[in-house]
Design a protein around this motif. Structure first.
Motif, PDB file in Angstrom:
ATOM      1  N   VAL A  39      47.171 -20.908  17.575  1.00 24.83           N
ATOM      2  CA  VAL A  39      45.853 -21.264  17.062  1.00 24.83           C
ATOM      3  C   VAL A  39      45.028 -19.978  17.046  1.00 24.83           C
ATOM      4  N   ALA A  40      44.573 -19.603  15.858  1.00 26.46           N
ATOM      5  CA  ALA A  40      43.836 -18.340  15.748  1.00 26.46           C
ATOM      6  C   ALA A  40      42.372 -18.617  15.442  1.00 26.46           C
ATOM      7  N   ASN A  41      41.489 -17.775  15.954  1.00 22.96           N
ATOM      8  CA  ASN A  41      40.071 -17.947  15.635  1.00 22.96           C
ATOM      9  C   ASN A  41      39.753 -17.226  14.335  1.00 22.96           C
ATOM     10  N   GLN A  42      38.486 -17.202  14.000  1.00 25.57           N
ATOM     11  CA  GLN A  42      38.092 -16.637  12.710  1.00 25.57           C
ATOM     12  C   GLN A  42      38.509 -15.186  12.568  1.00 25.57           C
ATOM     13  N   ALA A  43      38.526 -14.516  13.709  1.00 23.75           N
ATOM     14  CA  ALA A  43      38.880 -13.098  13.693  1.00 23.75           C
ATOM     15  C   ALA A  43      40.387 -12.892  13.733  1.00 23.75           C
ATOM     16  N   ALA A  44      41.125 -13.990  13.496  1.00 18.94           N
ATOM     17  CA  ALA A  44      42.586 -13.946  13.477  1.00 18.94           C
ATOM     18  C   ALA A  44      43.194 -13.569  14.820  1.00 18.94           C
ATOM     19  N   GLU A  45      42.433 -13.783  15.884  1.00 19.03           N
ATOM     20  CA  GLU A  45      43.011 -13.550  17.212  1.00 19.03           C
ATOM     21  C   GLU A  45      43.575 -14.863  17.728  1.00 19.03           C
ATOM     22  N   GLU A  46      44.722 -14.783  18.352  1.00 15.41           N
ATOM     23  CA  GLU A  46      45.322 -16.008  18.877  1.00 15.41           C
ATOM     24  C   GLU A  46      44.571 -16.447  20.124  1.00 15.41           C
ATOM     25  N   VAL A  47      44.124 -17.708  20.122  1.00 15.69           N
ATOM     26  CA  VAL A  47      43.391 -18.183  21.293  1.00 15.69           C
ATOM     27  C   VAL A  47      44.214 -19.166  22.112  1.00 15.69           C
ATOM     28  N   GLY A  48      45.221 -19.741  21.502  1.00 17.49           N
ATOM     29  CA  GLY A  48      46.030 -20.700  22.247  1.00 17.49           C
ATOM     30  C   GLY A  48      47.163 -21.228  21.397  1.00 17.49           C
ATOM     31  N   GLU A  86      39.519 -24.824  10.581  1.00 18.98           N
ATOM     32  CA  GLU A  86      39.341 -24.363   9.205  1.00 18.98           C
ATOM     33  C   GLU A  86      40.549 -24.781   8.372  1.00 18.98           C
ATOM     34  N   GLN A  87      41.738 -24.503   8.899  1.00 16.06           N
ATOM     35  CA  GLN A  87      42.935 -24.767   8.116  1.00 16.06           C
ATOM     36  C   GLN A  87      44.114 -25.080   9.030  1.00 16.06           C
ATOM     37  N   VAL A  88      44.862 -26.086   8.657  1.00 18.81           N
ATOM     38  CA  VAL A  88      46.119 -26.368   9.345  1.00 18.81           C
ATOM     39  C   VAL A  88      47.214 -26.122   8.335  1.00 18.81           C
ATOM     40  N   ALA A  89      48.029 -25.128   8.587  1.00 23.53           N
ATOM     41  CA  ALA A  89      49.099 -24.819   7.641  1.00 23.53           C
ATOM     42  C   ALA A  89      50.424 -24.843   8.386  1.00 23.53           C
ATOM     43  N   ARG A  94      44.123 -22.238  11.876  1.00 21.38           N
ATOM     44  CA  ARG A  94      43.023 -21.281  11.911  1.00 21.38           C
ATOM     45  C   ARG A  94      41.725 -22.031  12.156  1.00 21.38           C
ATOM     46  N   LEU A  95      40.904 -21.459  13.027  1.00 27.04           N
ATOM     47  CA  LEU A  95      39.660 -22.134  13.379  1.00 27.04           C
ATOM     48  C   LEU A  95      38.510 -21.636  12.512  1.00 27.04           C
ATOM     49  N   ARG A  96      37.485 -22.458  12.459  1.00 31.63           N
ATOM     50  CA  ARG A  96      36.324 -22.163  11.640  1.00 31.63           C
ATOM     51  C   ARG A  96      35.419 -21.128  12.291  1.00 31.63           C
ATOM     52  N   THR A  97      35.388 -21.187  13.589  1.00 33.07           N
ATOM     53  CA  THR A  97      34.451 -20.306  14.294  1.00 33.07           C
ATOM     54  C   THR A  97      35.180 -19.505  15.365  1.00 33.07           C
ATOM     55  N   ALA A  98      34.512 -18.545  15.868  1.00 37.57           N
ATOM     56  CA  ALA A  98      35.052 -17.814  16.992  1.00 37.57           C
ATOM     57  C   ALA A  98      34.687 -18.518  18.289  1.00 37.57           C
ATOM     58  N   TYR A 138      54.245 -36.020   8.692  1.00 37.23           N
ATOM     59  CA  TYR A 138      53.623 -35.066   7.777  1.00 37.23           C
ATOM     60  C   TYR A 138      52.127 -35.299   7.654  1.00 37.23           C
ATOM     61  N   LEU A 139      51.397 -34.209   7.759  1.00 37.17           N
ATOM     62  CA  LEU A 139      49.957 -34.231   7.534  1.00 37.17           C
ATOM     63  C   LEU A 139      49.704 -33.660   6.149  1.00 37.17           C
ATOM     64  N   ALA A 140      48.628 -34.089   5.530  1.00 34.51           N
ATOM     65  CA  ALA A 140      48.255 -33.500   4.246  1.00 34.51           C
ATOM     66  C   ALA A 140      46.743 -33.549   4.108  1.00 34.51           C
ATOM     67  N   PRO A 141      46.197 -32.564   3.394  1.00 38.39           N
ATOM     68  CA  PRO A 141      44.744 -32.592   3.175  1.00 38.39           C
ATOM     69  C   PRO A 141      44.401 -33.685   2.181  1.00 38.39           C
ATOM     70  N   LEU A 142      43.353 -34.440   2.474  1.00 43.49           N
ATOM     71  CA  LEU A 142      42.917 -35.496   1.566  1.00 43.49           C
ATOM     72  C   LEU A 142      41.406 -35.435   1.575  1.00 43.49           C
ATOM     73  N   ALA A 143      40.841 -35.160   0.414  1.00 38.72           N
ATOM     74  CA  ALA A 143      39.410 -34.889   0.321  1.00 38.72           C
ATOM     75  C   ALA A 143      39.082 -33.777   1.319  1.00 38.72           C
ATOM     76  N   ASP A 144      38.129 -34.011   2.218  1.00 33.64           N
ATOM     77  CA  ASP A 144      37.766 -32.923   3.122  1.00 33.64           C
ATOM     78  C   ASP A 144      38.440 -33.064   4.488  1.00 33.64           C
ATOM     79  N   ARG A 145      39.396 -33.956   4.567  1.00 37.27           N
ATOM     80  CA  ARG A 145      40.003 -34.176   5.885  1.00 37.27           C
ATOM     81  C   ARG A 145      41.501 -33.948   5.843  1.00 37.27           C
ATOM     82  N   ILE A 146      42.059 -33.919   7.041  1.00 39.17           N
ATOM     83  CA  ILE A 146      43.518 -33.855   7.124  1.00 39.17           C
ATOM     84  C   ILE A 146      43.975 -35.210   7.626  1.00 39.17           C
ATOM     85  N   VAL A 147      44.921 -35.813   6.911  1.00 35.10           N
ATOM     86  CA  VAL A 147      45.372 -37.147   7.310  1.00 35.10           C
ATOM     87  C   VAL A 147      46.888 -37.163   7.497  1.00 35.10           C
TER      88      VAL A 147
END
Lengths: 448, 438
Positions: A39-48, A86-89, A94-98, A138-147
């Protein structure tokens, strides 16, 4: 269409399917691949690292939305809300904030840990009607959420998960069941209210044929089986129970707890209920009967008094009776009220004022008769064919079968020594007792 | 439950239906209580006694011929281990209603599941090899070469299982394998040195040397076979036993394990008094010697008869139980009544195991050594499966209050460690001897 046109057409279709599948594959995120992902924060650092994926299974949404992630930071486990993501790939988050608002994870009602509770666990494929195990989710983005959109149950996916890390993150949608076609079990609940229930409209369980439901029940583990039963209406459960193998049924009733078992027994047709009761021990039988309404328990007790292998032991006590004076229209109205017992009713017994049998009128005759005709007329008309076939409660089943064949009827009335009907023996019950036990030949049967 | 009774009863003794067929509800009245007991009690007994198959007989007989009474005390320890292990397996089945394969998949990571399944498949394929080798050896006693027997036997067993008439053949095989019940009689008639037997049973006699350790591991392997735990748990689940039945189930598992080990001990003692001290067992004919006090000139015939029955029985059941466990873990269709297209993994694994087993058994190897070798392999793999079993039974999330208590946990850990230690010593010794250091 010419051959070449057909081939071209086919190729176009193949290409289309391949691109769709690729596009679908690209948008899917494998839950199995997500577990352990950085799991990376906005600065692309791994936080966990991801420990589990939390979804709310039984909300109003058709597909369960992801509500957050359980992540490991150092040695701590924390819960990360979905809106911080922010994104689950594939294989990374990736997180939205630091800045992160980290809290201990506490399960809220309706939430399920996908990796721990659903992945690799049993589920019922409602469309394919079978019990299977989730190889991937399997998860997939649907509208503004991940389902959560689907469950993969294919073997290649299992093998993929055994491979190196980068394989694990890559979805391989081979046999994916739509989430809505699946009844999952997730029982590891906190102390709170029961988290898992079946959403009414989504559940195809209620549309399943009783025999299919019985098959599914037989294939489930104990706790899953009890959960599934609890989701069903007792009436639907009872229908399925009637279709189960006697041994399996016996187990199930013993596991279910006397209260619920008695409730299901009430819903079962008397002859099936008696069969099931016969297989239980004396103590268990009494404890179930004691929990049933008195009238019903008395009825079942009297049925139990008949020996197995006799007409009395295989009959149903559900009878529709009428007098000579009733018109066909009246009888039809009586039948209409009994529609829920349609499988048990095959004819109408016409009785004299003393309750003695005059004739047994098959439903077909009632269907084609004039509304205004009386049953008395039908009795007289039937008399020209000679006396009707009936059996006594002590008649052996094979004799009853002979009678049934000779009379070309589909059921036989069972009468006592005073010619008073006490029950009816249906052809399917005769068949049941006479046919060798069939059922599916599971390996288990000769494992021993 | 009725549908399981017949086979259980066929193995355990009392028969349920009038002609041994599936006990129809109508025929169950009088026997009701007896049957209810036999229905729940059974898996443990059957599972443990399944160890006395071709490879088992070879290993026990070899122990007797090579070390006379020297392995008796060790067998007592193995008995304790077997009792504990089988008890844990049936406890898991009774409390969760799930087989071991399913539990491992749910409780461990997929990779650890794959490891367990792989170990089971490996051990079982070895066992299938030994069953076919056993069939070959039995027919060689009767003067028929094994290459003429093994392929048709493999095809026959495969077809019997897939096309459904195996259940009848199974009874014949079972009856044939009863020939081995001649061993206890042979033991008494063989006039062993009872004083020696007693002291070896009670006082530890440990011999060094690779041969002894090899045999000791083989004894563990044949007595505590990995597939037995899967089999016992599956049997309990299939009978729909629930926690309330657990006392009965435990009694069955314990009695079954002890009974199986007592039979094994009689085989060791009978063989020891017949040909003890003549070194490693050379042939099936030599193993048959031990039955001479019972059958005289017919000893070889009796032995061959029993060997064919036991091998054919296990030759079908062992690969099936592995396929079943794998199918359970993978969550795919598993039933012999399905077509290949519907249950490819289940039927495919079964077929492959039979083919592999028969093919390896055809190679010109020393049959007795092969049989013992199989058991060594089983002995090496056992600790892996036992660790899963131990972890599962320790987990309160799985068993709740029925999880291992602190004392039991220590005892079970010691057992698993001891089995693992034996295997490790063997492994190290084998490696050293390969390097010329042993």
């Amino acid at each position: 269409m010419t051959t070449s046109a057909r081939l071209r057409n086919r190729r176009v279709q193949l290409v289309r399917r391949a691109t769709t599948s690729k596009a679908v594959r690209g948008s899917l995120v494998s839950v199995a691949g997500l577990v352990g992902a950085p799991v990376a924060n906005q600065a692309a650092e791994e936080v966990g690292r991801v420990v589990d994926v939390v979804a709310r299974l039984y909300g109003a949404d058709p597909y369960p939305p992801l509500t957050g992630l359980v992540i490991r930071i150092g040695r701590r486990r924390a819960f990360l809300m979905a809106d911080a993501i922010e994104q689950v790939a594939a294989g990374r988050v990736r997180l939205r904030t630091a800045r992160m608002d980290l809290r201990e994870y506490e399960r809220r009602p309706g939430e399920v840990l996908l990796a721990r509770d659903v992945l690799d666990h049993q589920l019922v494929d409602v469309d394919g009607i079978q019990v299977t195990r989730a190889a991937d989710l399997y998860l997939a983005p649907l509208a503004d959420r991940i389902v959560l959109v689907g469950v993969d149950v294919s073997l290649p996916t299992l093998l993929r998960r055994l491979g190196p890390r980068r394989w694990q993150a890559r979805p391989t949608p081979e046999r994916v069941l739509d989430w809505q076609a699946v009844a999952p079990f997730a029982e590891h609940a906190t102390d709170g209210p029961a988290q898992v229930r079946l959403r009414g409209p989504r559940s195809g369980l209620h549309q399943m044929r009783p025999a299919d439901l019985a098959d599914v029940l037989e294939d489930l583990g104990r706790s899953e089986r009890q959960q599934l039963l609890a989701w069903l209406e007792p009436a639907a459960a009872a229908d399925a129970l009637e279709e189960m193998e006697p041994g399996e049924l016996e187990n199930l009733l013993r596991e279910a707890g006397p209260k619920y078992a008695a409730r299901m027994m009430e819903e079962m047709e008397p002859d099936e209920a008696v069969d099931a009761l016969r297989d239980l021990g004396q103590g268990e039988r009494e404890s179930l009967l004691d929990r049933m309404p008195a009238a019903q328990a008395t009825g079942l007790r009297s049925l139990l008094a008949h020996r197995e292998g006799t007409a009395g032991g295989a009959m149903t006590t559900r009878l529709v009776t009428a007098g000579r004076e009733h018109t066909v229209a009246q009888v039809r109205a009586m039948l209409a009220q009994q529609s829920e017992h349609r499988t048990e009713i095959d004819a109408v017994a016409v009785l004299d004022p003393d309750g003695r049998l005059l004739a047994d009128v098959p439903l077909f005759h009632l269907t084609v008769a004039e509304d205004a005709a009386t049953l008395g007329e039908m009795v007289d008309w039937l008399a020209q064919f000679g006396p009707q076939a009936v059996v006594g409660p002590d008649t052996r089943i094979d004799e009853a079968a002979d009678q049934l064949l000779a009379s070309r009827a589909s059921s036989l009335l069972v009468v006592d020594e005073h010619e008073r009907p006490v029950g009816r023996m249906l052809a399917d019950d005769v068949l049941d007792t006479l046919l060798p036990e069939r059922g599916r030949r599971h390996f288990r049967r000769f494992l021993q | 439950m009725t549908r399981d009774l017949e086979t259980a009863a066929a193995t355990a003794g009392p028969r349920t239906g009038p002609e041994g067929g599936p006990a129809a509800p109508g025929h169950r009245r009088g026997w009701k209580r007896v049957v209810a007991v036999a229905a729940i009690a059974g898996p443990g007994l059957v599972a443990a006694n399944a160890g006395n198959d071709a490879a088992g007989i070879a290993t026990y007989a070899s122990a007797g011929s090579q070390f006379v009474y020297g392995t008796l005390f060790f067998m007592v320890l193995v008995t304790v281990a077997l009792v504990m292990v089988q008890e844990m397996a049936v406890r898991l089945g009774a409390y969760t209603g799930k087989g071991l394969g399913a539990l491992i998949r749910e409780q461990f990571s997929l990779r650890l599941t794959a490891l367990a399944v792989f170990c089971l498949l490996l051990a079982n394929t070895g066992l299938v090899v030994s069953e076919f080798a056993g069939i070959g050896a039995a027919f060689e006693l009767l003067g028929v070469p094994k290459w003429a027997v093994i392929p048709p036997a493999a095809v026959l067993l495969w077809a019997l299982v897939l096309f459904g008439s195996y259940r009848w053949a199974e009874r014949i095989f079972l009856l044939m394998s009863l020939a081995f019940f001649a061993y206890p009689v042979a033991m008494v008639l063989g006039h062993p040195d009872w004083g020696q037997v007693g002291s070896h049973l009670l006082i530890p006699h440990v011999q060094g040397g690779q041969a002894f350790i090899l045999l000791a591991v083989a004894l563990i392997g044949t007595t505590v076979s990995p597939y037995m735990q899967f089999y016992a748990a599956a049997g309990v689940v299939d009978r729909g036993a629930k926690p309330e039945d657990y006392k009965l189930i435990r009694a069955d598992a314990v009695i079954g394990a002890v009974f199986a080990c007592v039979i094994s001990l009689t085989i060791i003692i009978a063989t020891a008094s017949a040909i003890g001290g003549t070194g490693p067992l050379q042939s099936a004919a030599q193993a048959a010697e031990a039955l001479k006090p019972v059958a005289g000139q017919g000893a070889e015939l009796l032995f061959a008869f029993g060997l064919i029955g036991a091998s054919a029985l296990a030759g079908a059941v062992v690969p099936l139980s592995a396929s079943y466990a794998v199918g359970e873990a993978a969550g795919v269709e598993r039933s012999v009544s399905r077509r290949f297209r519907d249950a490819p993994l289940f039927l495919g694994l079964f077929t492959v195991q039979i083919i592999l087993g028969a093919a390896v058994a055809m190679t010109p190897v020393d049959v007795i050594q092969l049989l013992i070798g199989t058991q060594v392999l089983q002995g090496l793999i056992s600790p892996v499966v036992l660790v899963y079993l131990l972890v599962l039974t320790n987990r309160r999330t799985v068993l709740g209050a029925a999880a291992n208590g602190p004392r039991y946990r220590i005892a079970a850990t010691v057992v698993v460690l001891a089995v693992a230690a034996m295997s490790t010593i063997l492994l190290v010794q084998t490696l050293l001897s390969w390097l010329g250091l042993g």
